[in-house]
Design an enzyme around this catalytic site. Structure first.
Site, PDB file in Angstrom:
ATOM      1  N   THR A 170      16.145   3.023  -3.754  1.00 17.91           N
ATOM      2  CA  THR A 170      16.483   2.174  -4.881  1.00 17.91           C
ATOM      3  C   THR A 170      16.645   3.131  -6.035  1.00 17.91           C
ATOM      4  OG1 THR A 170      15.312   0.201  -4.126  1.00 17.91           O
ATOM      5  CG2 THR A 170      15.376   0.518  -6.474  1.00 17.91           C
TER       6      THR A 170
ATOM      7  N   VAL B  45      16.293 -10.508   0.431  1.00 18.41           N
ATOM      8  CA  VAL B  45      16.302  -9.960  -0.926  1.00 18.41           C
ATOM      9  C   VAL B  45      14.925  -9.358  -1.190  1.00 18.41           C
ATOM     10  CG1 VAL B  45      16.509 -10.522  -3.378  1.00 18.41           C
ATOM     11  CG2 VAL B  45      17.980 -11.685  -1.728  1.00 18.41           C
TER      12      VAL B  45
ATOM     13  N   ASP C 256      12.362  -6.832  -3.981  1.00 20.90           N
ATOM     14  CA  ASP C 256      11.782  -6.995  -5.321  1.00 20.90           C
ATOM     15  C   ASP C 256      12.724  -6.581  -6.434  1.00 20.90           C
ATOM     16  OD1 ASP C 256      11.548  -4.336  -4.215  1.00 20.90           O
ATOM     17  OD2 ASP C 256      10.360  -3.811  -5.976  1.00 20.90           O
TER      18      ASP C 256
ATOM     19  N   THR D 298      10.042   0.925  -6.871  1.00 20.01           N
ATOM     20  CA  THR D 298      10.708   1.259  -5.610  1.00 20.01           C
ATOM     21  C   THR D 298       9.681   1.280  -4.489  1.00 20.01           C
ATOM     22  OG1 THR D 298      11.790   2.992  -4.313  1.00 20.01           O
ATOM     23  CG2 THR D 298      10.546   3.716  -6.248  1.00 20.01           C
ATOM     24  N   GLY D 299      10.044   0.731  -3.357  1.00 23.15           N
ATOM     25  CA  GLY D 299       9.106   0.704  -2.240  1.00 23.15           C
ATOM     26  C   GLY D 299       9.374  -0.514  -1.384  1.00 23.15           C
TER      27      GLY D 299
END
Ligand code: ASP
Length: 306
Positions: A173, A202, A204, A224-225
């Site tokens: 991301t 979808v 986060d 991000t993750g």
């Protein structure tokens, strides 16, 4: 006083996973994005413009999982998510599952500024993009052999993959947070999501409060993750809340959420954040995170590994 921080995703990123040439390329991509956002702030521009420009630069760079470099969904398309938030007005814009949009972050901003809504879903989001005259690209623009190979491997193993992970799985991301000279904060995040994702999944990234949040009273955050964990832990908003309601510092709030709350749930990843005083935090509980920051004094760094 102004500050910007950016990320290009977190995950299993260690020296043994990438070649020196790749490292150089990634670093250059991060530097270019920092330059793009920093230039806006240095000429007295807004945090909102700075994060949009930095994220556009990361979306145009094909190595990161957003915009041009987005991973493939199971259906062979590139379904992208993005969101942006203004800390001064608490206005926000988000899009999910959009295809063929050159810069999803600009679409998110256009939703925020030129629609009455906050969150648009494909295919309506693309219809809105066309009405607003935003740049649209053919499927070829988003194609890379590398990403296609990742999809095939994921399909063969029948798994959904995060970009920067050992099995070459797709997580990744991009994002930016900034504080401008006027004291306004903004956050922006954009992604292609997970390789081989199905059923309109979808993460986060477009969820305000989950992957993105900004509030002039506290901080601006871009995550991000593994998105499913970040949504459930309401990560970005939680950091702002710990500062607002509990009086924690940015670093304390970030450490608590990333190293304890999220980790205890099994959530891997990280985030970038800047507070109203210009303090920066770049915490992650994964092996690495593509990241960088720079402030008005010229301090800063670009880093990848732990
Ligand atoms: N958070 C993104 C998602 O779950 C992926 C990532 O940051 O690597 O879609």
């Amino acid at each position: 006083m102004y500050t910007i921080a950016i990320h290009g995703g977190s995950g299993t990123i260690s020296r043994s996973e990438i070649t020196p040439e790749q490292e150089k390329e990634y670093r250059q991509g991060l530097e270019n994005a920092l330059d793009a956002g920093y230039a806006v702030l240095a000429r007295g521009g807004s945090a909102l413009d700075a994060v949009e420009q930095a994220v556009r630069s990361l979306e145009d760079f094909e190595k990161f999982n957003a915009g041009r470099g987005s991973v493939f969904s199971a259906n062979g398309r590139h379904e992208m998510d993005a969101s942006i938030m203004c800390g001064q007005t608490l206005k926000a814009g988000a899009v999910a599952g959009v295809t063929n949009i050159r810069n999803p972050i600009t679409l998110a901003r256009t939703v925020m500024e030129r629609s009455e809504n906050v969150f648009l879903l494909s295919p309506g989001a693309e219809e809105f993009a066309r009405e607003q005259g935003l740049a649209v690209e053919p499927d070829d623009y988003f194609y890379t052999d590398y990403r296609f190979q990742q999809l095939k491997e994921a399909q063969e193993a029948n798994r959904t993959q995060l970009d920067h992970s050992r099995s070459n799985t797709g997580k990744g991301t991009v994002g930016a947070v900034a504080l401008d000279e006027k004291g306004n904060l903004a956050a922006a995040t954009s992604t292609g999501g997970l390789t081989n994702k199905k059923y309109g999944r979808v993460g986060d990234t477009p969820v305000i409060g989950g992957g993105t949040y900004a509030n002039n009273q506290t901080c601006a955050v871009s995550c991000t993750g593994y998105g499913e964990f970040f949504i459930r832990a309401v990560v970005a908003y939680d950091i702002s809340c710990l500062m607002e309601y509990k009086g924690l510092s940015l670093q304390e709030a970030c450490d608590w959420v990333v190293q304890h709350k999220l980790k205890d749930m099994g959530g891997e990843g990280g985030l970038i954040a800047v507070d109203r005083s210009g303090n920066v935090a770049l915490p992650f509980n994964s092996e690495g995170m593509y990241r960088g920051w720079r402030n008005a004094a010229g301090e800063g760094e670009v880093a990848i590994f732990a």
